[in-house]
Design a protein around this motif. Sequence first.
Motif, PDB file in Angstrom:
ATOM      1  N   PRO A  35       0.217  -1.503   0.491  1.00  0.00           N
ATOM      2  CA  PRO A  35      -0.150  -0.349  -0.190  1.00  0.00           C
ATOM      3  C   PRO A  35       0.691   1.180  -0.155  1.00  0.00           C
ATOM      4  O   PRO A  35       1.626   1.298   0.733  1.00  0.00           O
ATOM      5  N   ASP A  36       0.545   1.964  -1.136  1.00  0.00           N
ATOM      6  CA  ASP A  36       1.204   3.818  -0.769  1.00  0.00           C
ATOM      7  C   ASP A  36       0.848   4.557   0.564  1.00  0.00           C
ATOM      8  O   ASP A  36       1.748   5.248   0.965  1.00  0.00           O
ATOM      9  N   VAL A  37      -0.567   4.243   1.461  1.00  0.00           N
ATOM     10  CA  VAL A  37      -0.533   4.427   2.623  1.00  0.00           C
ATOM     11  C   VAL A  37      -1.181   3.790   3.112  1.00  0.00           C
ATOM     12  O   VAL A  37      -2.113   2.620   2.668  1.00  0.00           O
ATOM     13  N   ARG A  38      -1.636   3.753   5.192  1.00  0.00           N
ATOM     14  CA  ARG A  38      -2.179   2.720   5.072  1.00  0.00           C
ATOM     15  C   ARG A  38      -2.084   3.955   6.965  1.00  0.00           C
ATOM     16  O   ARG A  38      -1.185   4.227   7.611  1.00  0.00           O
ATOM     17  N   PHE A  50      -4.273   1.818  -2.028  1.00  0.00           N
ATOM     18  CA  PHE A  50      -3.497   1.707  -3.536  1.00  0.00           C
ATOM     19  C   PHE A  50      -3.572   2.077  -4.722  1.00  0.00           C
ATOM     20  O   PHE A  50      -5.223   2.999  -4.904  1.00  0.00           O
ATOM     21  N   PRO A  51      -2.866   2.292  -5.964  1.00  0.00           N
ATOM     22  CA  PRO A  51      -3.574   2.958  -7.129  1.00  0.00           C
ATOM     23  C   PRO A  51      -4.846   1.744  -7.361  1.00  0.00           C
ATOM     24  O   PRO A  51      -5.154   0.860  -7.418  1.00  0.00           O
ATOM     25  N   ALA A  52      -5.454   2.518  -8.828  1.00  0.00           N
ATOM     26  CA  ALA A  52      -6.854   1.530  -8.587  1.00  0.00           C
ATOM     27  C   ALA A  52      -6.839   0.625  -9.359  1.00  0.00           C
ATOM     28  O   ALA A  52      -8.123  -0.519  -9.367  1.00  0.00           O
ATOM     29  N   ASP A  53      -5.736   0.687 -10.336  1.00  0.00           N
ATOM     30  CA  ASP A  53      -5.383  -0.996 -10.748  1.00  0.00           C
ATOM     31  C   ASP A  53      -4.555  -1.529 -10.349  1.00  0.00           C
ATOM     32  O   ASP A  53      -4.370  -3.217 -10.909  1.00  0.00           O
ATOM     33  N   ALA A  54      -4.634  -1.856  -9.248  1.00  0.00           N
ATOM     34  CA  ALA A  54      -3.377  -2.639  -8.452  1.00  0.00           C
ATOM     35  C   ALA A  54      -4.289  -3.987  -8.016  1.00  0.00           C
ATOM     36  O   ALA A  54      -5.924  -4.230  -8.453  1.00  0.00           O
ATOM     37  N   PRO A  55      -4.258  -4.854  -8.578  1.00  0.00           N
ATOM     38  CA  PRO A  55      -4.266  -6.346  -8.134  1.00  0.00           C
ATOM     39  C   PRO A  55      -4.874  -6.673  -7.239  1.00  0.00           C
ATOM     40  O   PRO A  55      -6.027  -6.804  -6.918  1.00  0.00           O
ATOM     41  N   VAL A  56      -5.176  -6.142  -6.161  1.00  0.00           N
ATOM     42  CA  VAL A  56      -5.796  -6.013  -5.075  1.00  0.00           C
ATOM     43  C   VAL A  56      -6.969  -5.324  -4.765  1.00  0.00           C
ATOM     44  O   VAL A  56      -8.228  -6.182  -4.263  1.00  0.00           O
ATOM     45  N   VAL A  57      -6.982  -4.283  -5.616  1.00  0.00           N
ATOM     46  CA  VAL A  57      -8.604  -3.208  -5.924  1.00  0.00           C
ATOM     47  C   VAL A  57      -8.789  -4.479  -6.375  1.00  0.00           C
ATOM     48  O   VAL A  57     -10.510  -4.555  -6.333  1.00  0.00           O
ATOM     49  N   ARG A  58      -8.817  -4.365  -7.761  1.00  0.00           N
ATOM     50  CA  ARG A  58      -9.519  -5.753  -8.334  1.00  0.00           C
ATOM     51  C   ARG A  58     -10.259  -6.315  -7.653  1.00  0.00           C
ATOM     52  O   ARG A  58     -11.212  -6.837  -7.883  1.00  0.00           O
ATOM     53  N   ALA A  99     -13.728   1.195  -0.083  1.00  0.00           N
ATOM     54  CA  ALA A  99     -14.465   2.168   0.111  1.00  0.00           C
ATOM     55  C   ALA A  99     -13.953   3.623  -0.149  1.00  0.00           C
ATOM     56  O   ALA A  99     -13.044   4.290  -0.333  1.00  0.00           O
ATOM     57  N   PRO A 100     -14.877   3.223  -1.431  1.00  0.00           N
ATOM     58  CA  PRO A 100     -14.826   4.612  -2.812  1.00  0.00           C
ATOM     59  C   PRO A 100     -15.362   5.620  -1.905  1.00  0.00           C
ATOM     60  O   PRO A 100     -16.086   5.953  -0.568  1.00  0.00           O
ATOM     61  N   GLY A 101     -14.475   7.373  -2.879  1.00  0.00           N
ATOM     62  CA  GLY A 101     -14.546   7.829  -2.430  1.00  0.00           C
ATOM     63  C   GLY A 101     -13.847   8.924  -1.561  1.00  0.00           C
ATOM     64  O   GLY A 101     -14.430  10.430  -1.057  1.00  0.00           O
ATOM     65  N   GLY A 106      -7.849   7.755  -9.121  1.00  0.00           N
ATOM     66  CA  GLY A 106      -6.492   6.916  -9.609  1.00  0.00           C
ATOM     67  C   GLY A 106      -5.921   6.281  -8.701  1.00  0.00           C
ATOM     68  O   GLY A 106      -5.176   5.417  -8.895  1.00  0.00           O
ATOM     69  N   HIS A 107      -6.411   6.375  -7.163  1.00  0.00           N
ATOM     70  CA  HIS A 107      -5.955   5.301  -6.329  1.00  0.00           C
ATOM     71  C   HIS A 107      -7.684   4.687  -5.769  1.00  0.00           C
ATOM     72  O   HIS A 107      -8.894   5.857  -6.142  1.00  0.00           O
ATOM     73  N   MET A 108      -7.993   3.929  -4.836  1.00  0.00           N
ATOM     74  CA  MET A 108      -8.404   3.216  -4.293  1.00  0.00           C
ATOM     75  C   MET A 108      -7.685   3.282  -2.434  1.00  0.00           C
ATOM     76  O   MET A 108      -7.128   2.287  -2.576  1.00  0.00           O
TER      77      MET A 108
END
Length: 228
Positions: A35-38, A50-58, A99-101, A106-108
């Motif tokens: 993660p970029d931030v926790r 995470f970036p929105a296209d990261a495997p964990v986000v998918r 947790a959208p929004g 570009g991130h989630m």
Amino acid sequence: MPSAAERTRTLVQSTCSAVLIVPGAEGARADQLMPDVRTVGADGEVFLLFPADAPVVRAATHAQDDELRAVLELTDVAPVAVPHRIRGRAWVSGWLTCAPGIAEPGHMMLRLEVGEVYVDDLWGDAAVSAEDFAAASPDPLMEYETELLQHLAAAHDDHVQGLSGLLGDRAGVRRVVPLALDRFGLRVRCRDTAGRSFDARFDFPEPVQEIHGLRRAMHALFEAAARD
């Protein structure tokens, strides 16, 4: 000593390395799981950016209403060169959702509802309940520890070596390196003339809550070593 819950909160909110292990993302590169931030929320949940296209986000998006189990694995490495540099590991497992929004475009932001926590570090190993994890606070010196240990090793090596005089009957110490620092004291790693390593712990007279109190505690420790 710091509680297991406090030690785990410190690791989660520190800059130590972390990867999120999620079913469906097994083929991802290690850097794609970091993660970029926790951060930890008010109810003890762990938020991971995470970036929105990261495997964990998918994986979290495709799971939708299904319960997606995930484990946040943390590895704490000493910021100075010492034998056996890994100081500890922790595992925070629970249920992962999007947790959208919250995140910028570009991130989630992902939300990990904590179920089980386990820590294995310099103090020992222990399980931590989700309730105790939520109620704990990170060590107040967490954000300064890396810089302070590196500063001690680089600029105050003579004082650090002098701490060997406080080890009592233990003889033959060849090298002392600062290993870990928290509000309760300083831990060092020593090497004797036979090349064997061992740790020593120097407790402060009272817990330190901020950087100025730490300076006073460290000066008192070095003065005690100088008098020995």
